[in-house]
Scaffold this active site. Structure first.
Site, PDB file in Angstrom:
ATOM      1  CD  GLU A  26      -2.738  -1.326   2.425  1.00 10.43           C
ATOM      2  OE1 GLU A  26      -2.317  -0.820   3.486  1.00 10.43           O
ATOM      3  OE2 GLU A  26      -3.821  -1.937   2.354  1.00 10.43           O
ATOM      4  CG  HIS A  60      11.310  22.752  -8.236  1.00 12.73           C
ATOM      5  ND1 HIS A  60      11.254  21.617  -9.017  1.00 12.73           N
ATOM      6  CD2 HIS A  60      12.258  23.549  -8.806  1.00 12.73           C
ATOM      7  CE1 HIS A  60      12.134  21.718  -9.998  1.00 12.73           C
ATOM      8  NE2 HIS A  60      12.749  22.875  -9.893  1.00 12.73           N
ATOM      9  CE  LYS A  70       6.052  19.732  -5.425  1.00 14.12           C
ATOM     10  NZ  LYS A  70       7.412  20.094  -5.903  1.00 14.12           N
ATOM     11  CG  HIS A 117      10.493  17.846  -3.549  1.00 13.10           C
ATOM     12  ND1 HIS A 117      10.187  17.481  -4.843  1.00 13.10           N
ATOM     13  CD2 HIS A 117      10.935  16.716  -2.931  1.00 13.10           C
ATOM     14  CE1 HIS A 117      10.429  16.194  -4.997  1.00 13.10           C
ATOM     15  NE2 HIS A 117      10.885  15.708  -3.867  1.00 13.10           N
ATOM     16  CE1 TYR A 130       6.480  16.485  -8.979  1.00 10.75           C
ATOM     17  CE2 TYR A 130       7.816  14.555  -9.423  1.00 10.75           C
ATOM     18  CZ  TYR A 130       7.480  15.866  -9.691  1.00 10.75           C
ATOM     19  OH  TYR A 130       8.150  16.546 -10.687  1.00 10.75           O
ATOM     20  CG  ASP A 167      15.815  23.414 -11.350  1.00 12.11           C
ATOM     21  OD1 ASP A 167      14.881  24.204 -11.096  1.00 12.11           O
ATOM     22  OD2 ASP A 167      15.667  22.178 -11.415  1.00 12.11           O
TER      23      ASP A 167
END
Length: 207
Positions: A26, A60, A70, A117, A130, A167
């Site tokens: 799961e 980010h 997220k 992140h 994500y 970036d």
């Protein structure tokens, strides 16, 4: 669900059921997140990122409100996933924490609104999924340079990382703070209290 040292970040370690057919787990349980973090993750968008070894994505984050929470999983390969506290006024402002996500332990990482992140691909190919609480909105997306020496993320680099143009041109944490681009810690907490509910959820099961 285990909390990281940065408020709003949680690591999830699933129970993997393996047999001769393969494995089942799961990968995300709303009940576990609700119990640990006190709120739910509303799914607005599911992203899939495929990266080669040495690809570095981030750091980010999005403007709060509404921000973008997220839940990150590496479904193939391995990455070093990093959370950076970019919230001004936070007791852990500027701190980072790293978690290895891979297709063996199958851990996931929950990152609340307002946190930064980033991740580095450690395998020849890494596929990352994500789940996001808000859809992509270019006008609200922000970034901090992942190699900012003041933040000092200890990336296990084997050479020069591969960055996107965006970036590579991102400001340092101090430059972003001075420009007023960073989320405010108190505003993030207020948004979380105002917008996260807790509907009943059912127990999952292995098949």
């Amino acid at each position: 669900m285990e909390p990281l040292s940065i408020d709003g970040a949680w690591q999830y370690t699933p129970r993997v059921h393996a047999d001769s057919r393969g494995a089942f787990l799961e990968a995300f349980r709303a009940a576990d997140l609700r119990l640990a973090a006190g709120h739910r993750l509303d799914l607005a968008q599911l992203n899939c990122s495929v990266s080669g070894r040495g690809v570095l994505r981030g750091v980010h984050f999005a403007d709060v409100p509404p921000g973008q929470a997220k839940y990150v999983m590496c479904v193939s390969g391995a990455i070093l996933d990093v959370v950076v506290d970019v919230r001004t006024g936070s007791p852990t402002f500027g701190r980072w924490e790293a978690v290895r996500l891979d297709d063996s332990a199958r851990r996931g990482l929950y990152i609340a609104e307002g946190l930064g992140h980033a991740f580095l691909a450690l395998s020849d190919r890494a596929t990352v999924l994500y789940a996001c609480s808000q859809p992509y909105a270019p006008g609200r997306e922000r970034g901090v340079h992942p190699l900012d020496p003041a933040v000092g993320i200890d990336w296990p680099l084997e050479g020069e990382p591969l960055l996107s143009e965006k970036d590579a041109a991102a400001p340092t944490l101090e430059e972003a703070r001075a420009a007023g681009l960073l989320p405010d810690y108190a505003a993030c907490l207020a948004h979380e209290r105002a917008h996260h509910g807790a509907p009943p959820v059912s127990e999952g099961h292995a098949v």
